[in-house]
Motif scaffolding. Structure first.
Motif, PDB file in Angstrom:
ATOM      1  N   ILE A  11       0.838  -1.205   0.000  1.00  0.00           N
ATOM      2  CA  ILE A  11       0.000   0.000   0.000  1.00  0.00           C
ATOM      3  C   ILE A  11       0.869   1.249   0.000  1.00  0.00           C
ATOM      4  N   ASP A  12       1.892   1.257   0.867  1.00  0.00           N
ATOM      5  CA  ASP A  12       2.764   2.426   0.965  1.00  0.00           C
ATOM      6  C   ASP A  12       3.543   2.647  -0.331  1.00  0.00           C
ATOM      7  N   ALA A  13       3.912   1.551  -0.987  1.00  0.00           N
ATOM      8  CA  ALA A  13       4.632   1.678  -2.258  1.00  0.00           C
ATOM      9  C   ALA A  13       3.730   2.324  -3.313  1.00  0.00           C
ATOM     10  N   ARG A  14       2.459   1.922  -3.315  1.00  0.00           N
ATOM     11  CA  ARG A  14       1.517   2.511  -4.265  1.00  0.00           C
ATOM     12  C   ARG A  14       1.251   3.970  -3.944  1.00  0.00           C
ATOM     13  N   ILE A  15       1.168   4.277  -2.634  1.00  0.00           N
ATOM     14  CA  ILE A  15       0.980   5.674  -2.235  1.00  0.00           C
ATOM     15  C   ILE A  15       2.165   6.515  -2.696  1.00  0.00           C
ATOM     16  N   LEU A  16       3.373   5.986  -2.469  1.00  0.00           N
ATOM     17  CA  LEU A  16       4.581   6.706  -2.874  1.00  0.00           C
ATOM     18  C   LEU A  16       4.622   6.909  -4.380  1.00  0.00           C
ATOM     19  N   GLN A  17       4.238   5.874  -5.115  1.00  0.00           N
ATOM     20  CA  GLN A  17       4.241   5.958  -6.579  1.00  0.00           C
ATOM     21  C   GLN A  17       3.240   7.000  -7.071  1.00  0.00           C
ATOM     22  N   LEU A  18       2.053   7.001  -6.478  1.00  0.00           N
ATOM     23  CA  LEU A  18       1.019   7.959  -6.903  1.00  0.00           C
ATOM     24  C   LEU A  18       1.406   9.386  -6.542  1.00  0.00           C
ATOM     25  N   ARG A  19       2.021   9.566  -5.376  1.00  0.00           N
ATOM     26  CA  ARG A  19       2.478  10.911  -5.006  1.00  0.00           C
ATOM     27  C   ARG A  19       3.580  11.384  -5.942  1.00  0.00           C
ATOM     28  N   HIS A  20       4.425  10.445  -6.347  1.00  0.00           N
ATOM     29  CA  HIS A  20       5.476  10.790  -7.316  1.00  0.00           C
ATOM     30  C   HIS A  20       4.841  11.184  -8.647  1.00  0.00           C
ATOM     31  N   GLN A  21       3.828  10.429  -9.078  1.00  0.00           N
ATOM     32  CA  GLN A  21       3.135  10.770 -10.328  1.00  0.00           C
ATOM     33  C   GLN A  21       2.504  12.149 -10.238  1.00  0.00           C
ATOM     34  N   LEU A  22       1.885  12.419  -9.087  1.00  0.00           N
ATOM     35  CA  LEU A  22       1.208  13.703  -8.908  1.00  0.00           C
ATOM     36  C   LEU A  22       2.198  14.862  -8.956  1.00  0.00           C
ATOM     37  N   LYS A  23       3.374  14.623  -8.396  1.00  0.00           N
ATOM     38  CA  LYS A  23       4.391  15.664  -8.368  1.00  0.00           C
ATOM     39  C   LYS A  23       5.085  15.820  -9.716  1.00  0.00           C
ATOM     40  N   ASN A  24       5.060  14.770 -10.514  1.00  0.00           N
ATOM     41  CA  ASN A  24       5.813  14.783 -11.780  1.00  0.00           C
ATOM     42  C   ASN A  24       4.905  14.477 -12.972  1.00  0.00           C
ATOM     43  N   LEU A  25       3.751  15.100 -13.000  1.00  0.00           N
ATOM     44  CA  LEU A  25       2.873  14.926 -14.153  1.00  0.00           C
ATOM     45  C   LEU A  25       3.585  15.410 -15.413  1.00  0.00           C
ATOM     46  N   PRO A  26       3.475  14.668 -16.515  1.00  0.00           N
ATOM     47  CA  PRO A  26       4.226  15.047 -17.735  1.00  0.00           C
ATOM     48  C   PRO A  26       3.907  16.450 -18.217  1.00  0.00           C
ATOM     49  N   GLU A  27       2.664  16.896 -18.005  1.00  0.00           N
ATOM     50  CA  GLU A  27       2.289  18.233 -18.450  1.00  0.00           C
ATOM     51  C   GLU A  27       3.067  19.320 -17.720  1.00  0.00           C
ATOM     52  N   THR A  28       3.447  19.033 -16.467  1.00  0.00           N
ATOM     53  CA  THR A  28       4.163  20.044 -15.679  1.00  0.00           C
ATOM     54  C   THR A  28       5.489  20.407 -16.332  1.00  0.00           C
ATOM     55  N   GLN A  29       6.252  19.409 -16.748  1.00  0.00           N
ATOM     56  CA  GLN A  29       7.536  19.685 -17.394  1.00  0.00           C
ATOM     57  C   GLN A  29       7.328  20.333 -18.760  1.00  0.00           C
ATOM     58  N   GLN A  30       6.296  19.897 -19.473  1.00  0.00           N
ATOM     59  CA  GLN A  30       6.023  20.510 -20.778  1.00  0.00           C
ATOM     60  C   GLN A  30       5.668  21.986 -20.620  1.00  0.00           C
ATOM     61  N   ILE A  31       4.902  22.308 -19.580  1.00  0.00           N
ATOM     62  CA  ILE A  31       4.549  23.704 -19.320  1.00  0.00           C
ATOM     63  C   ILE A  31       5.796  24.499 -18.982  1.00  0.00           C
ATOM     64  N   ARG A  32       6.670  23.924 -18.150  1.00  0.00           N
ATOM     65  CA  ARG A  32       7.925  24.618 -17.809  1.00  0.00           C
ATOM     66  C   ARG A  32       8.738  24.893 -19.068  1.00  0.00           C
ATOM     67  N   ASP A  33       8.836  23.904 -19.942  1.00  0.00           N
ATOM     68  CA  ASP A  33       9.612  24.073 -21.182  1.00  0.00           C
ATOM     69  C   ASP A  33       9.014  25.183 -22.046  1.00  0.00           C
ATOM     70  N   LEU A  34       7.686  25.213 -22.130  1.00  0.00           N
ATOM     71  CA  LEU A  34       7.029  26.245 -22.938  1.00  0.00           C
ATOM     72  C   LEU A  34       7.212  27.631 -22.322  1.00  0.00           C
ATOM     73  N   GLN A  35       7.199  27.701 -21.003  1.00  0.00           N
ATOM     74  CA  GLN A  35       7.412  28.991 -20.341  1.00  0.00           C
ATOM     75  C   GLN A  35       8.830  29.503 -20.596  1.00  0.00           C
ATOM     76  N   VAL A  36       9.788  28.586 -20.602  1.00  0.00           N
ATOM     77  CA  VAL A  36      11.164  28.961 -20.922  1.00  0.00           C
ATOM     78  C   VAL A  36      11.249  29.461 -22.364  1.00  0.00           C
ATOM     79  N   GLU A  37      10.565  28.755 -23.269  1.00  0.00           N
ATOM     80  CA  GLU A  37      10.570  29.146 -24.680  1.00  0.00           C
ATOM     81  C   GLU A  37       9.911  30.504 -24.869  1.00  0.00           C
ATOM     82  N   ARG A  38       8.821  30.742 -24.139  1.00  0.00           N
ATOM     83  CA  ARG A  38       8.149  32.042 -24.248  1.00  0.00           C
ATOM     84  C   ARG A  38       9.070  33.160 -23.781  1.00  0.00           C
ATOM     85  N   LYS A  39       9.773  32.944 -22.679  1.00  0.00           N
ATOM     86  CA  LYS A  39      10.692  33.970 -22.182  1.00  0.00           C
ATOM     87  C   LYS A  39      11.789  34.239 -23.199  1.00  0.00           C
TER      88      LYS A  39
END
Length: 246
Positions: free
Chosen positions: A17-45
């Motif tokens: 259970i704890d492993a699944r919780i850790l995995q889901l929290r990691h997913q929540l913190k590292n959603l693929p869209e988050t990095q894509q948004i960061r990259d686009l914000q860098v490109e916009r700047k």
């Protein structure tokens, strides 16, 4: 530490259970869209940094064009007034008339020069405006993509949070009835190592994936079933099962 073998086995369910919780929290913190948004914000700047000179030049040229138009208009007004004086017969002295006609010729040349300068400024302004518009289009496209990704991230994040809540809800019933000292040890080890307990399977620790040394295996074989065994290498609680290879 001593603990009922069944209670120790329950640690494997809790660890899962704890492993699944850790995995889901990691997913929540590292959603693929988050990095894509960061990259686009860098490109916009980057685009904004490049475009600032173009936009400044466009604005300066807009001012310059307005000034050029005003200068041309002022000289044309002057010429019109002088021509009206001649046409109205207000200048009768031949020398004054000759001088005024020469001045009109100079004014015409001045108008020509000013019109050429105005045309050059207009061409430069048109080029700068086109270039700036290109940057504006790129920025608009990036903003639209960021908006799409933000919406997608919110949707994906909500789904992960829903699953996380479900898994977290499984933990309370799973730990019910466990000895407090065993659970406290497990939680402390989990915070320290990321894993609190793991199965000893085929003479390998499931926590660190290292094979257990023969001397340690001998110690484990001779230990009572209610003794809590910890791996000497990684420190996690090793749970003995029929698959342990003892």
């Amino acid at each position: 530490m001593k603990a009922d073998p069944f209670a120790q086995l329950k640690l494997l369910d809790i660890a899962d259970i704890d492993a699944r919780i850790l995995q889901l929290r990691h997913q929540l913190k590292n959603l693929p869209e988050t990095q894509q948004i960061r990259d686009l914000q860098v490109e916009r700047k980057r685009i904004d940094d490049v475009a600032i000179d173009v936009r400044t030049r466009r604005d300066d040229l807009t001012v310059a064009q307005a000034k050029a138009e005003k200068d041309v208009e002022a000289v044309r007004v002057r010429r019109t007034k002088e021509q009206q004086r001649i046409d109205a017969g207000q200048v009768t002295n031949p020398k004054d008339l000759e001088r005024l006609q020469a001045e009109l010729a100079n004014i015409d040349r001045r108008i020509g020069v000013l019109e050429d300068e105005e045309l050059e400024v207009m061409e430069q302004l048109e080029a700068a405006t086109t270039e700036a518009a290109g940057f504006d289009t790129q920025v608009a496209e990036i903003e639209a993509r960021i908006a799409e990704l933000t919406a997608s991230r919110a949707e994906r994040g909500a789904e992960v949070e829903r699953r996380l809540a479900e898994v977290v809800a499984e933990r309370e019933p799973a730990i019910e009835g466990l000895p407090g000292d065993l659970l406290a040890l497990y939680d402390r080890l989990r915070e320290q190592h990321g894993v609190g307990a793991a199965e000893l399977r085929a003479r390998q620790c499931g926590g660190c994936r290292l094979s257990v040394e023969p001397a340690e295996l001998s110690r484990i074989r001779s230990a009572q079933s209610n003794e809590v065994i910890r791996h000497e290498e990684c420190g996690v609680i090793m749970i003995r099962t029929a698959e342990s290879g003892l």
